[in-house]
Design a protein around this motif. Structure first.
Motif, PDB file in Angstrom:
ATOM      1  N   ALA A 161       1.361  -1.168   0.034  1.00 27.87           N
ATOM      2  CA  ALA A 161       0.152  -0.264  -0.367  1.00 27.87           C
ATOM      3  C   ALA A 161       0.730   0.490  -0.002  1.00 27.87           C
ATOM      4  CB  ALA A 161      -1.000  -0.033   1.266  1.00 27.87           C
ATOM      5  N   ALA A 162       0.429   2.194  -0.683  1.00 31.83           N
ATOM      6  CA  ALA A 162       1.015   3.894  -0.662  1.00 31.83           C
ATOM      7  C   ALA A 162       1.296   3.535   1.103  1.00 31.83           C
ATOM      8  CB  ALA A 162       0.241   4.441  -1.403  1.00 31.83           C
ATOM      9  N   ARG A 163       2.699   5.234   0.801  1.00 32.33           N
ATOM     10  CA  ARG A 163       2.319   5.522   2.386  1.00 32.33           C
ATOM     11  C   ARG A 163       1.117   6.514   2.660  1.00 32.33           C
ATOM     12  NH1 ARG A 163       7.730   5.628   3.607  1.00 32.33           N
ATOM     13  NH2 ARG A 163       7.657   7.524   4.468  1.00 32.33           N
ATOM     14  N   GLU A 164       0.795   6.071   4.160  1.00 33.85           N
ATOM     15  CA  GLU A 164      -0.275   7.419   4.400  1.00 33.85           C
ATOM     16  C   GLU A 164       0.424   7.998   5.082  1.00 33.85           C
ATOM     17  OE1 GLU A 164      -3.239   6.910   3.968  1.00 33.85           O
ATOM     18  OE2 GLU A 164      -3.695   5.515   2.853  1.00 33.85           O
ATOM     19  N   PRO A 165       0.999   9.268   5.359  1.00 33.78           N
ATOM     20  CA  PRO A 165       1.682  10.215   6.303  1.00 33.78           C
ATOM     21  C   PRO A 165       0.376  10.527   7.051  1.00 33.78           C
ATOM     22  CG  PRO A 165       1.249  10.945   3.880  1.00 33.78           C
ATOM     23  CD  PRO A 165       0.975   9.898   3.823  1.00 33.78           C
ATOM     24  N   THR A 166      -0.641  10.895   6.569  1.00 35.45           N
ATOM     25  CA  THR A 166      -1.798  11.756   7.156  1.00 35.45           C
ATOM     26  C   THR A 166      -2.110  10.850   8.751  1.00 35.45           C
ATOM     27  OG1 THR A 166      -3.434  10.531   5.919  1.00 35.45           O
ATOM     28  CG2 THR A 166      -3.396  12.579   5.261  1.00 35.45           C
ATOM     29  N   VAL A 167      -2.257   9.110   8.851  1.00 37.12           N
ATOM     30  CA  VAL A 167      -2.550   8.987   9.724  1.00 37.12           C
ATOM     31  C   VAL A 167      -0.765   9.021  10.290  1.00 37.12           C
ATOM     32  CG1 VAL A 167      -1.835   6.705  10.378  1.00 37.12           C
ATOM     33  CG2 VAL A 167      -2.898   6.509   8.730  1.00 37.12           C
ATOM     34  N   PRO A 168      -1.895   9.086  11.904  1.00 40.44           N
ATOM     35  CA  PRO A 168      -0.999  10.005  13.210  1.00 40.44           C
ATOM     36  C   PRO A 168      -0.072   8.376  13.954  1.00 40.44           C
ATOM     37  CG  PRO A 168      -3.139  10.076  13.494  1.00 40.44           C
ATOM     38  CD  PRO A 168      -2.844   9.843  12.598  1.00 40.44           C
ATOM     39  N   TRP A 169       0.426   8.165  13.405  1.00 37.18           N
ATOM     40  CA  TRP A 169       1.572   6.832  13.596  1.00 37.18           C
ATOM     41  C   TRP A 169       2.385   7.033  14.889  1.00 37.18           C
ATOM     42  CZ3 TRP A 169       0.172   3.562  11.090  1.00 37.18           C
ATOM     43  CH2 TRP A 169      -0.675   2.978   8.835  1.00 37.18           C
ATOM     44  N   LEU A 170       1.994   5.873  16.188  1.00 39.28           N
ATOM     45  CA  LEU A 170       3.069   5.523  16.780  1.00 39.28           C
ATOM     46  C   LEU A 170       4.323   5.733  17.020  1.00 39.28           C
ATOM     47  CD1 LEU A 170       3.121   4.905  20.090  1.00 39.28           C
ATOM     48  CD2 LEU A 170       2.979   2.775  19.425  1.00 39.28           C
ATOM     49  N   GLN A 171       5.139   6.672  17.509  1.00 40.80           N
ATOM     50  CA  GLN A 171       6.649   7.165  17.194  1.00 40.80           C
ATOM     51  C   GLN A 171       7.142   6.612  18.089  1.00 40.80           C
ATOM     52  OE1 GLN A 171       7.028  11.606  17.476  1.00 40.80           O
ATOM     53  NE2 GLN A 171       5.489  11.488  15.310  1.00 40.80           N
ATOM     54  N   PRO A 297       5.357   1.760   9.242  1.00 39.82           N
ATOM     55  CA  PRO A 297       4.689   2.947   9.583  1.00 39.82           C
ATOM     56  C   PRO A 297       6.319   3.967   8.358  1.00 39.82           C
ATOM     57  CG  PRO A 297       5.560   2.381  11.206  1.00 39.82           C
ATOM     58  CD  PRO A 297       5.868   1.168  10.744  1.00 39.82           C
ATOM     59  N   PRO A 298       5.346   4.694   7.598  1.00 40.33           N
ATOM     60  CA  PRO A 298       4.149   5.227   7.515  1.00 40.33           C
ATOM     61  C   PRO A 298       3.264   4.536   6.155  1.00 40.33           C
ATOM     62  CG  PRO A 298       5.024   7.173   6.081  1.00 40.33           C
ATOM     63  CD  PRO A 298       5.915   6.007   7.425  1.00 40.33           C
ATOM     64  N   THR A 299       3.495   2.987   5.667  1.00 40.86           N
ATOM     65  CA  THR A 299       3.310   2.172   5.762  1.00 40.86           C
ATOM     66  C   THR A 299       2.335   1.089   5.714  1.00 40.86           C
ATOM     67  OG1 THR A 299       4.896   2.204   3.886  1.00 40.86           O
ATOM     68  CG2 THR A 299       3.803   0.650   2.912  1.00 40.86           C
ATOM     69  N   PRO A 300       0.842   1.536   5.375  1.00 43.45           N
ATOM     70  CA  PRO A 300       0.209   0.151   6.454  1.00 43.45           C
ATOM     71  C   PRO A 300       0.328  -1.199   6.400  1.00 43.45           C
ATOM     72  CG  PRO A 300      -1.277   1.749   5.168  1.00 43.45           C
ATOM     73  CD  PRO A 300       0.061   1.836   4.944  1.00 43.45           C
ATOM     74  N   THR A 301       0.967  -1.670   5.286  1.00 43.09           N
ATOM     75  CA  THR A 301       1.075  -3.111   4.867  1.00 43.09           C
ATOM     76  C   THR A 301       2.009  -3.840   5.522  1.00 43.09           C
ATOM     77  OG1 THR A 301       0.398  -2.519   2.455  1.00 43.09           O
ATOM     78  CG2 THR A 301       2.128  -4.495   3.037  1.00 43.09           C
ATOM     79  N   TRP A 302       2.140  -5.282   5.948  1.00 49.71           N
ATOM     80  CA  TRP A 302       3.165  -5.225   7.156  1.00 49.71           C
ATOM     81  C   TRP A 302       2.581  -6.780   7.239  1.00 49.71           C
ATOM     82  CZ3 TRP A 302       1.202  -8.678  11.806  1.00 49.71           C
ATOM     83  CH2 TRP A 302       1.054  -7.848  12.390  1.00 49.71           C
ATOM     84  N   PHE A 303       4.020  -7.210   7.680  1.00 47.99           N
ATOM     85  CA  PHE A 303       4.623  -8.998   7.098  1.00 47.99           C
ATOM     86  C   PHE A 303       4.327  -9.939   8.170  1.00 47.99           C
ATOM     87  CE2 PHE A 303       5.567  -6.297   3.245  1.00 47.99           C
ATOM     88  CZ  PHE A 303       5.172  -6.875   2.520  1.00 47.99           C
TER      89      PHE A 303
END
Length: 385
Positions: A161-171, A297-303
């Motif tokens: 998936a495309a990067r989602e910079p608008t999501v306030p990801w955990l840092q 993060p910020p890529t929603p896809t994970w493996f």
């Protein structure tokens, strides 16, 4: 369904246990100072003007003593690392936590005249910080990791998936900022900032998050938390039960992992860097657990699974000489500051990789691919080789 404390977090102490901080005795107060003009610059690390004047009622109102900026800093600065950790647990962002701690010290400086010593100075600062965090969290979305938003992929050939910079990801956050470079502090505090625990905290409403961190992580008494939150001990205990139950429903939080001893861990991390930066696929796969997971993060896809993680890295990430990795500690876990080659001798900041180790293998790779995080770990935005 259990309502006990999450794994790796201390159970609720009784109100008869040790106090956190003693009140400052009258003889410990510093002598009054002459008035000085208010300055316009803030010295690093204090959060107050360099030359500032407190109002006439400054100090404990019983004696009306005044304190200079340096004296105020001398009384309060020792609490800054733990307040930063507290705000980070509440907010899930090291950048936001830094801002809120700065705001806490400004509020404390301005309101020091109203502090009468009825509670400990530490508790008073926690009250200011906690209330500032609760205000900041109003209307904000939770800060997730990709694993908290959707199911994993077990095939590395899927479209990412495309990067989602608008999501306030955990840092992530550097251990050194919390004082975890002190061995005693590591044992006492690192559980409360592990990524898995922070991600679980994000499931809680803001006030339950505050209660659980104050009680189960910091071991404040119910009466102290009630004073901090302007509520009752009964309400605190009720909120704590609901928070623990919510975390139990979400599943176990593995905060007390069977990490390898220091020698084995150092060898494992060295081998990981060598395999990653030299694109040694065979060496890398030997370091991964069969159930290893990777999120970016910020890529929603994970493996999930060694074949998927290794396949993704091999096909899309690894290239000899493309990466530079500098070991650090983040969230009580081994981590790396990562740079990516831009030109032959020029590498630019790429992000922070945090590893979860179980036994002598890598169980999870959380690759925060955000260059803005690198300065928070004290490193430059670019390096030359």
């Amino acid at each position: 369904m259990t309502t006990g404390a999450p794994a790796g977090v201390s159970a609720m102490p009784s109100d008869t246990e040790r106090p956190h901080d003693t009140e400052l005795p009258p003889e410990s107060k510093l002598p009054a100072k002459d008035k000085v003009p208010v300055g316009t610059e803030r010295p690093a690390g204090t959060g107050v003007p360099e030359e500032a004047e407190l109002p006439a009622e400054t100090g404990w109102s019983a004696v009306g003593e005044r304190y200079s900026q340096r004296e105020f800093a001398g009384l309060t600065e020792r609490f800054r690392p733990e307040l930063l950790a507290h705000c980070y647990r509440m907010l899930g962002s090291i950048h936001d936590a830094e801002d809120l701690v700065q705001e806490t010290y400004l509020r404390a400086w301005r309101g020091f005249g109203g502090f009468e010593g009825r509670s400990s100075l530490r508790n008073w600062l926690y009250k200011i910080a906690t209330m500032a965090c609760l205000t900041a969290l109003e209307g904000r979305a939770r800060r997730p990791l990709p694993s908290g938003l959707g199911a994993p992929e077990d095939d590395h050939r899927v479209a990412v998936a495309a990067r989602e910079p608008t999501v306030p990801w955990l840092q992530p956050a550097p251990d050194a900022r919390f004082g975890f470079d002190d061995p005693a502090a590591i044992v006492a505090g690192r559980t409360g900032v592990r990524l898995a625990f922070l991600a679980a905290l994000q499931l809680l409403p803001a006030r339950q998050r505050a209660v659980l961190t104050l009680r189960d992580v910091l071991a404040f008494r119910s009466t102290e938390v009630a004073a901090i939150l302007d509520t009752t001990p009964t309400a605190v205990d009720s909120a704590l039960r609901r928070a623990r139950s919510r975390l139990a429903q979400a599943g176990p939080v593995e905060t007390d992992l069977a990490e390898p001893d220091e020698l084995v861990q150092r060898r494992l991390l060295d081998d990981y860097v060598t395999a990653f930066t030299s694109a040694d696929h065979a060496a890398l796969v030997a370091l991964l657990r069969a159930d290893v997971e990777m999120e970016m993060p910020p890529t929603p896809t994970w493996f999930t699974g060694r074949d998927a993680v290794h396949g993704f890295l091999t096909a899309r990430i690894l290239n000899p000489g493309l990466w530079r990795m500098i070991p650090v500690r983040a969230n009580g876990q081994p981590a790396f500051v990562v740079y990516k080659r831009a030109t032959e001798h020029h590498y630019e900041a790429y992000g922070i990789h945090v590893l979860t180790l179980i036994g002598s293998k890598v169980a999870r790779i959380t690759a925060f691919n955000d260059p803005s995080l690198v300065p928070a770990f004290g490193f430059a935005a670019a390096v030359e080789t």
